[in-house]
Enzyme design. Structure first.
Site, PDB file in Angstrom:
ATOM      1  N   ASN A 143       2.612  33.307  23.700  1.00  0.00           N
ATOM      2  CA  ASN A 143       1.395  33.504  24.493  1.00  0.00           C
ATOM      3  C   ASN A 143       1.714  34.527  25.582  1.00  0.00           C
ATOM      4  O   ASN A 143       2.357  34.201  26.574  1.00  0.00           O
ATOM      5  CB  ASN A 143       0.979  32.151  25.103  1.00  0.00           C
ATOM      6  CG  ASN A 143      -0.219  32.282  26.034  1.00  0.00           C
ATOM      7  OD1 ASN A 143      -0.863  33.342  26.086  1.00  0.00           O
ATOM      8  ND2 ASN A 143      -0.506  31.233  26.775  1.00  0.00           N
ATOM      9  N   TRP A 144       1.276  35.737  25.355  1.00  0.00           N
ATOM     10  CA  TRP A 144       1.613  36.821  26.301  1.00  0.00           C
ATOM     11  C   TRP A 144       0.789  36.768  27.584  1.00  0.00           C
ATOM     12  O   TRP A 144       1.044  37.515  28.515  1.00  0.00           O
ATOM     13  CB  TRP A 144       1.401  38.183  25.617  1.00  0.00           C
ATOM     14  CG  TRP A 144       2.422  38.524  24.583  1.00  0.00           C
ATOM     15  CD1 TRP A 144       3.489  37.763  24.175  1.00  0.00           C
ATOM     16  CD2 TRP A 144       2.495  39.738  23.816  1.00  0.00           C
ATOM     17  NE1 TRP A 144       4.202  38.411  23.206  1.00  0.00           N
ATOM     18  CE2 TRP A 144       3.612  39.631  22.957  1.00  0.00           C
ATOM     19  CE3 TRP A 144       1.712  40.893  23.758  1.00  0.00           C
ATOM     20  CZ2 TRP A 144       3.972  40.645  22.071  1.00  0.00           C
ATOM     21  CZ3 TRP A 144       2.070  41.900  22.870  1.00  0.00           C
ATOM     22  CH2 TRP A 144       3.188  41.778  22.039  1.00  0.00           C
ATOM     23  N   LYS A 145      -0.253  35.948  27.586  1.00  0.00           N
ATOM     24  CA  LYS A 145      -1.159  35.864  28.747  1.00  0.00           C
ATOM     25  C   LYS A 145      -1.680  37.268  29.093  1.00  0.00           C
ATOM     26  O   LYS A 145      -1.961  38.031  28.165  1.00  0.00           O
ATOM     27  CB  LYS A 145      -0.454  35.162  29.908  1.00  0.00           C
ATOM     28  CG  LYS A 145       0.170  33.831  29.443  1.00  0.00           C
ATOM     29  CD  LYS A 145       0.631  32.927  30.522  1.00  0.00           C
ATOM     30  CE  LYS A 145       1.225  31.673  29.896  1.00  0.00           C
ATOM     31  NZ  LYS A 145       1.612  30.670  30.854  1.00  0.00           N
TER      32      LYS A 145
ATOM     33  N   HIS B 170      -6.080  26.274  26.606  1.00  0.00           N
ATOM     34  CA  HIS B 170      -4.857  26.389  27.401  1.00  0.00           C
ATOM     35  C   HIS B 170      -5.152  25.908  28.829  1.00  0.00           C
ATOM     36  O   HIS B 170      -6.251  26.114  29.343  1.00  0.00           O
ATOM     37  CB  HIS B 170      -4.380  27.852  27.411  1.00  0.00           C
ATOM     38  CG  HIS B 170      -3.020  28.002  28.026  1.00  0.00           C
ATOM     39  ND1 HIS B 170      -2.826  28.032  29.387  1.00  0.00           N
ATOM     40  CD2 HIS B 170      -1.783  28.086  27.471  1.00  0.00           C
ATOM     41  CE1 HIS B 170      -1.521  28.151  29.637  1.00  0.00           C
ATOM     42  NE2 HIS B 170      -0.878  28.175  28.488  1.00  0.00           N
TER      43      HIS B 170
ATOM     44  N   GLU C 225       1.429  20.630  25.879  1.00  0.00           N
ATOM     45  CA  GLU C 225       1.996  21.398  26.994  1.00  0.00           C
ATOM     46  C   GLU C 225       1.755  20.650  28.304  1.00  0.00           C
ATOM     47  O   GLU C 225       0.662  20.758  28.889  1.00  0.00           O
ATOM     48  CB  GLU C 225       1.319  22.765  27.105  1.00  0.00           C
ATOM     49  CG  GLU C 225       1.523  23.666  25.938  1.00  0.00           C
ATOM     50  CD  GLU C 225       1.368  25.124  26.364  1.00  0.00           C
ATOM     51  OE1 GLU C 225       2.364  25.851  26.311  1.00  0.00           O
ATOM     52  OE2 GLU C 225       0.267  25.516  26.779  1.00  0.00           O
TER      53      GLU C 225
ATOM     54  N   GLY D 191       5.392  27.445  33.148  1.00  0.00           N
ATOM     55  CA  GLY D 191       5.801  28.369  34.211  1.00  0.00           C
ATOM     56  C   GLY D 191       6.882  27.789  35.123  1.00  0.00           C
ATOM     57  O   GLY D 191       7.266  28.403  36.117  1.00  0.00           O
TER      58      GLY D 191
ATOM     59  N   GLY E 210       5.530  31.036  26.652  1.00  0.00           N
ATOM     60  CA  GLY E 210       4.928  32.023  27.553  1.00  0.00           C
ATOM     61  C   GLY E 210       5.917  33.121  27.904  1.00  0.00           C
ATOM     62  O   GLY E 210       6.115  34.074  27.145  1.00  0.00           O
TER      63      GLY E 210
HETATM   64  P1  PGA Z   1       5.998  29.206  29.774  1.00  0.00           P
HETATM   65  O1  PGA Z   1       4.429  29.134  29.403  1.00  0.00           O
HETATM   66  O2  PGA Z   1       6.765  29.239  28.480  1.00  0.00           O
HETATM   67  O3  PGA Z   1       6.147  30.490  30.556  1.00  0.00           O
HETATM   68  O4  PGA Z   1       6.315  27.991  30.587  1.00  0.00           O
HETATM   69  C1  PGA Z   1       3.996  28.338  28.351  1.00  0.00           C
HETATM   70  C2  PGA Z   1       2.502  28.486  28.164  1.00  0.00           C
HETATM   71  O5  PGA Z   1       1.772  28.710  29.127  1.00  0.00           O
HETATM   72  O6  PGA Z   1       1.993  28.383  27.027  1.00  0.00           O
END
Ligand code: PGA
Length: 252
Positions: free
Chosen positions: A11-13, A97, A167, A173, A233
């Protein structure tokens, strides 16, 4: 556990900041996983990079989006439909999400999106997870309700097009992921919720974990968590690390 194909989703956001970087990461991942046999890899870039990256899909690397709208067409400023996504070779969609839920996305909207996506033969990656892993176990009821709401009126025959991404919001994060034993407990719980809804057919739904997965903890979580893969992420933007995690999952 039933033998389902493993899955690692990036998930590149709202990253990276240029198309050139996006192409570089996607190219490096594609090259890095060319000998990967058992694992599906899905890259979920921002909408605007989907079309330029639509040459990426191969059997092992596919494209996903981070959101979708449930209507087919019309006056919905700023929204993107399922069929528009599929024309960009997008076959997965992350839905619900926690960052979107925090912006006001409701369980009802999530359910409509899941129905629209699965109905069109794309795969919905349904995100669920508690904000606080409290001492009393209230998080179990929260996750159960999120699953039931998201999958309301999704028929058994579409279950192949559903992935549940567990999640815990507090791990997204964060520095540390959830301990593998706790991931295992939640994977079992989610499986039970799905079985209560769909019976044995629910075993066809893959359950993946997301939240601070990295090259150091991936082996431990995949071995002890009994999940089918990861939603990643930050580490998905570093092609080398992402490929390393995919290989760990593939060999496990
Ligand atoms: P992260 O994010 O791997 O940076 O903790 C995961 C996500 O938001 O799907």
């Amino acid at each position: 556990m039933k033998k389902l194909k493993k899955l690692v989703v990036g998930n590149w956001k709202m990253n990276p900041s240029s198309l050139a970087e996006a192409k570089k990461i996607a190219g490096d991942v594609k090259r890095g996983v060319k000998n990967t046999k058992k694992t599906q890899v899905v890259l979920c870039p921002p909408f605007v990079y989907l079309y330029p990256l639509s040459g990426v899909p191969r059997t092992s690397v596919l494209l996903g989006s981070q959101n979708v709208f449930y209507e087919e067409a019309g006056s919905y400023t700023g929204e993107v439909s399922v069929s528009q996504l599929s024309q960009c070779k997008t076959s997965f969609v992350i839905i619900g999400h926690s960052e979107r839920r925090a912006m006001g996305e409701t369980d009802d909207q999530i359910n409509r999106k899941v129905r629209a996506v699965t109905h069109e033969g794309m795969t919905a990656i349904v995100c669920v997870g508690e904000k606080i892993h409290d001492q009393h176990g209230d998080y179990l009821a929260i996750v159960k309700k999120q699953i039931q709401d998201a999958l309301r009126d999704v028929s058994k025959k579409l279950l192949d097009h559903v992935v549940v991404a567990y999640e815990p919001v507090w791990a997204i994060g964060a520095q540390d992921a959830m301990p593998a034993e706790d991931v295992h407990e939640m994977a079992l719980f989610i499986k039970k919720v799905l079985r209560d809804m769909y019976g044995i057919l629910a075993d066809g739904i893959r359950i993946i974990y997301g939240g601070a997965v990295n090259t150091f903890n991936a082996q431990h979580i995949i071995d002890g968590g009994y999940v089918h893969g990861f939603l990643i992420g930050r580490e998905s933007l570093k092609a080398k690390n992402f490929v390393e995690i995919i290989k760990i999952v593939d060999l496990s």
